[in-house]
Motif scaffolding. Sequence first.
Motif, PDB file in Angstrom:
ATOM      1  N   ARG A  98      -3.660  -3.558   4.650  1.00  0.00           N
ATOM      2  CA  ARG A  98      -2.869  -3.782   3.439  1.00  0.00           C
ATOM      3  C   ARG A  98      -2.558  -2.429   2.812  1.00  0.00           C
ATOM      4  NH1 ARG A  98       0.010  -7.817   2.320  1.00  0.00           N
ATOM      5  NH2 ARG A  98      -1.712  -9.312   2.475  1.00  0.00           N
ATOM      6  N   HIS A  99      -1.301  -2.199   2.481  1.00  0.00           N
ATOM      7  CA  HIS A  99      -0.879  -0.890   1.973  1.00  0.00           C
ATOM      8  C   HIS A  99       0.188  -1.131   0.908  1.00  0.00           C
ATOM      9  CE1 HIS A  99      -0.140   3.458   2.209  1.00  0.00           C
ATOM     10  NE2 HIS A  99       1.153   3.189   2.231  1.00  0.00           N
ATOM     11  N   PHE A 100      -0.045  -0.664  -0.332  1.00  0.00           N
ATOM     12  CA  PHE A 100       0.834  -1.061  -1.426  1.00  0.00           C
ATOM     13  C   PHE A 100       0.897  -0.009  -2.528  1.00  0.00           C
ATOM     14  CE2 PHE A 100      -3.420  -2.702  -2.070  1.00  0.00           C
ATOM     15  CZ  PHE A 100      -3.700  -2.465  -3.401  1.00  0.00           C
ATOM     16  N   VAL A 101       1.924  -0.155  -3.369  1.00  0.00           N
ATOM     17  CA  VAL A 101       2.054   0.642  -4.594  1.00  0.00           C
ATOM     18  C   VAL A 101       1.920  -0.314  -5.780  1.00  0.00           C
ATOM     19  CG1 VAL A 101       3.512   2.393  -3.505  1.00  0.00           C
ATOM     20  CG2 VAL A 101       4.581   0.424  -4.630  1.00  0.00           C
ATOM     21  N   MET A 102       1.624   0.256  -6.947  1.00  0.00           N
ATOM     22  CA  MET A 102       1.472  -0.570  -8.153  1.00  0.00           C
ATOM     23  C   MET A 102       2.437  -0.172  -9.260  1.00  0.00           C
ATOM     24  SD  MET A 102      -2.627  -1.373  -8.375  1.00  0.00           S
ATOM     25  CE  MET A 102      -3.224   0.312  -8.297  1.00  0.00           C
ATOM     26  N   LYS A 103       3.236   0.867  -9.040  1.00  0.00           N
ATOM     27  CA  LYS A 103       4.230   1.290 -10.018  1.00  0.00           C
ATOM     28  C   LYS A 103       5.588   1.383  -9.346  1.00  0.00           C
ATOM     29  CE  LYS A 103       1.044   3.859 -12.986  1.00  0.00           C
ATOM     30  NZ  LYS A 103       1.050   2.867 -14.039  1.00  0.00           N
ATOM     31  N   PRO A 104       6.673   0.898  -9.977  1.00  0.00           N
ATOM     32  CA  PRO A 104       6.689   0.274 -11.309  1.00  0.00           C
ATOM     33  C   PRO A 104       6.169  -1.165 -11.310  1.00  0.00           C
ATOM     34  CG  PRO A 104       8.877   0.230 -10.383  1.00  0.00           C
ATOM     35  CD  PRO A 104       8.026   0.995  -9.408  1.00  0.00           C
ATOM     36  N   TYR A 105       5.862  -1.704 -10.087  1.00  0.00           N
ATOM     37  CA  TYR A 105       5.285  -3.045  -9.973  1.00  0.00           C
ATOM     38  C   TYR A 105       4.570  -3.123  -8.627  1.00  0.00           C
ATOM     39  CZ  TYR A 105       9.733  -3.528  -7.505  1.00  0.00           C
ATOM     40  OH  TYR A 105      10.802  -3.316  -6.667  1.00  0.00           O
ATOM     41  N   LEU A 106       3.714  -4.106  -8.467  1.00  0.00           N
ATOM     42  CA  LEU A 106       2.970  -4.296  -7.222  1.00  0.00           C
ATOM     43  C   LEU A 106       3.941  -4.617  -6.087  1.00  0.00           C
ATOM     44  CD1 LEU A 106       0.157  -4.591  -5.868  1.00  0.00           C
ATOM     45  CD2 LEU A 106       0.290  -7.035  -6.413  1.00  0.00           C
ATOM     46  N   ARG A 107       3.872  -3.822  -5.032  1.00  0.00           N
ATOM     47  CA  ARG A 107       4.817  -4.004  -3.923  1.00  0.00           C
ATOM     48  C   ARG A 107       4.180  -3.495  -2.636  1.00  0.00           C
ATOM     49  NH1 ARG A 107       9.324  -0.573  -1.992  1.00  0.00           N
ATOM     50  NH2 ARG A 107       8.692   0.931  -3.596  1.00  0.00           N
ATOM     51  N   ASP A 108       4.221  -4.309  -1.601  1.00  0.00           N
ATOM     52  CA  ASP A 108       3.708  -3.906  -0.298  1.00  0.00           C
ATOM     53  C   ASP A 108       4.720  -2.970   0.361  1.00  0.00           C
ATOM     54  OD1 ASP A 108       3.160  -4.074   2.700  1.00  0.00           O
ATOM     55  OD2 ASP A 108       1.472  -5.213   1.905  1.00  0.00           O
ATOM     56  N   VAL A 109       4.250  -1.808   0.858  1.00  0.00           N
ATOM     57  CA  VAL A 109       5.139  -0.847   1.516  1.00  0.00           C
ATOM     58  C   VAL A 109       4.667  -0.546   2.939  1.00  0.00           C
ATOM     59  CG1 VAL A 109       5.964   0.212  -0.617  1.00  0.00           C
ATOM     60  CG2 VAL A 109       3.894   1.113   0.463  1.00  0.00           C
ATOM     61  N   GLY A 110       3.778  -1.397   3.452  1.00  0.00           N
ATOM     62  CA  GLY A 110       3.263  -1.190   4.795  1.00  0.00           C
ATOM     63  C   GLY A 110       4.079  -1.898   5.854  1.00  0.00           C
ATOM     64  N   ILE A 111       3.504  -2.016   7.024  1.00  0.00           N
ATOM     65  CA  ILE A 111       4.192  -2.631   8.161  1.00  0.00           C
ATOM     66  C   ILE A 111       4.523  -4.089   7.811  1.00  0.00           C
ATOM     67  CG2 ILE A 111       2.047  -3.312   9.331  1.00  0.00           C
ATOM     68  CD1 ILE A 111       3.389  -2.320  11.956  1.00  0.00           C
ATOM     69  N   PRO A 112       5.785  -4.506   7.949  1.00  0.00           N
ATOM     70  CA  PRO A 112       6.216  -5.799   7.375  1.00  0.00           C
ATOM     71  C   PRO A 112       6.059  -7.007   8.302  1.00  0.00           C
ATOM     72  CG  PRO A 112       8.126  -4.569   8.096  1.00  0.00           C
ATOM     73  CD  PRO A 112       6.930  -3.703   8.396  1.00  0.00           C
ATOM     74  N   PHE A 113       5.052  -7.001   9.128  1.00  0.00           N
ATOM     75  CA  PHE A 113       4.780  -8.163   9.976  1.00  0.00           C
ATOM     76  C   PHE A 113       3.337  -8.085  10.453  1.00  0.00           C
ATOM     77  CE2 PHE A 113       7.632  -5.073  11.996  1.00  0.00           C
ATOM     78  CZ  PHE A 113       6.729  -4.411  12.811  1.00  0.00           C
ATOM     79  N   ARG A 114       2.860  -9.147  11.068  1.00  0.00           N
ATOM     80  CA  ARG A 114       1.467  -9.242  11.476  1.00  0.00           C
ATOM     81  C   ARG A 114       1.248  -8.661  12.877  1.00  0.00           C
ATOM     82  NH1 ARG A 114       0.452 -13.905  12.709  1.00  0.00           N
ATOM     83  NH2 ARG A 114       2.532 -14.827  12.475  1.00  0.00           N
ATOM     84  N   ARG A 115       0.042  -8.234  13.109  1.00  0.00           N
ATOM     85  CA  ARG A 115      -0.334  -7.697  14.418  1.00  0.00           C
ATOM     86  C   ARG A 115      -0.029  -8.699  15.528  1.00  0.00           C
ATOM     87  NH1 ARG A 115      -6.032  -4.816  16.106  1.00  0.00           N
ATOM     88  NH2 ARG A 115      -5.826  -5.070  18.385  1.00  0.00           N
ATOM     89  N   GLU A 116      -0.304  -9.969  15.263  1.00  0.00           N
ATOM     90  CA  GLU A 116      -0.109 -10.998  16.289  1.00  0.00           C
ATOM     91  C   GLU A 116       1.349 -11.095  16.730  1.00  0.00           C
ATOM     92  OE1 GLU A 116      -3.816 -11.581  14.194  1.00  0.00           O
ATOM     93  OE2 GLU A 116      -1.745 -11.402  13.451  1.00  0.00           O
ATOM     94  N   GLU A 117       2.275 -10.836  15.823  1.00  0.00           N
ATOM     95  CA  GLU A 117       3.699 -10.877  16.178  1.00  0.00           C
ATOM     96  C   GLU A 117       4.053  -9.760  17.154  1.00  0.00           C
ATOM     97  OE1 GLU A 117       6.453 -12.108  12.763  1.00  0.00           O
ATOM     98  OE2 GLU A 117       4.700 -11.296  11.713  1.00  0.00           O
TER      99      GLU A 117
END
Length: 275
Positions: A98-117
Amino acid sequence: MRIYVLVEDYSGYESPFLAQHGVSFLIEKAGKGILFDTGQSAEPILHNMKLLGLDPSSHVDYIFLSHCHYDHTGGLLGILKAIGRRVPVIAHPSIFRRHFVMKPYLRDVGIPFRREEVEELADLYLAPKPLEIIEGIYSTGEVCNRENFEQGHIGVYTLRDGQIMEDTIMDDMSLVAKTSEGLVIVSGCSHAGIVSIVKGAIRLTGERRVRAVIGGFHLIDASDERIERTVREFKELGVEEVYTGHCTGLRAEAAFLEAYGERFHKLHSGMVMEF
């Protein structure tokens, strides 16, 4: 060795190539091709490959992911489907965290799919240590020896044992190629610090001549002092040519242009380099 810029933030003047915030290179050597990063989405990469006369099914034998960010990994599934066969995908073991930023709002900026895919379409090689992919081309592995002036929090976080932790992006890895002209170092965003990456590549290979450094240097928000120090270190290390863009930033590009003159090159979609 030939390196194609398949996508970059900039497409160039009067260019038919598409640009996108992100990076993707194709590195060809000894009849094999390594796709370095996959931008935000596959569409502009596939469009630009067609213009360059490159067929993903026959020109991509490996995929290397420099780190988890969406603008370097988002096109992976689409590219794998276009390749149409299983290929090795080389990355750091923590890339799916899980990789994310909290400013200006909570938002995931990591790899946008699952390992299984990914595993449905490709074979994962998750290695934190240096790995030779093609003879003379290595993953740097984790860059653990980071210069003090290149360390600093960039506002990204991860979860560890239920706790929110600062993410130091230890999955940031680069490729280094040994050529008869010296080292050619290719980086995605250089979150480990581009000077640290170059010094690590020299230690890894034992080769002191650095023919070229290519990629995003992540100096877009850096202080003038850090930019000046980076350029000075490049000169002291004997880096002969600089190819940069993406997250480097205009001020840093201007500093490299002033220092390197005609040996500075701004990356753009569709660019081809030979070493």
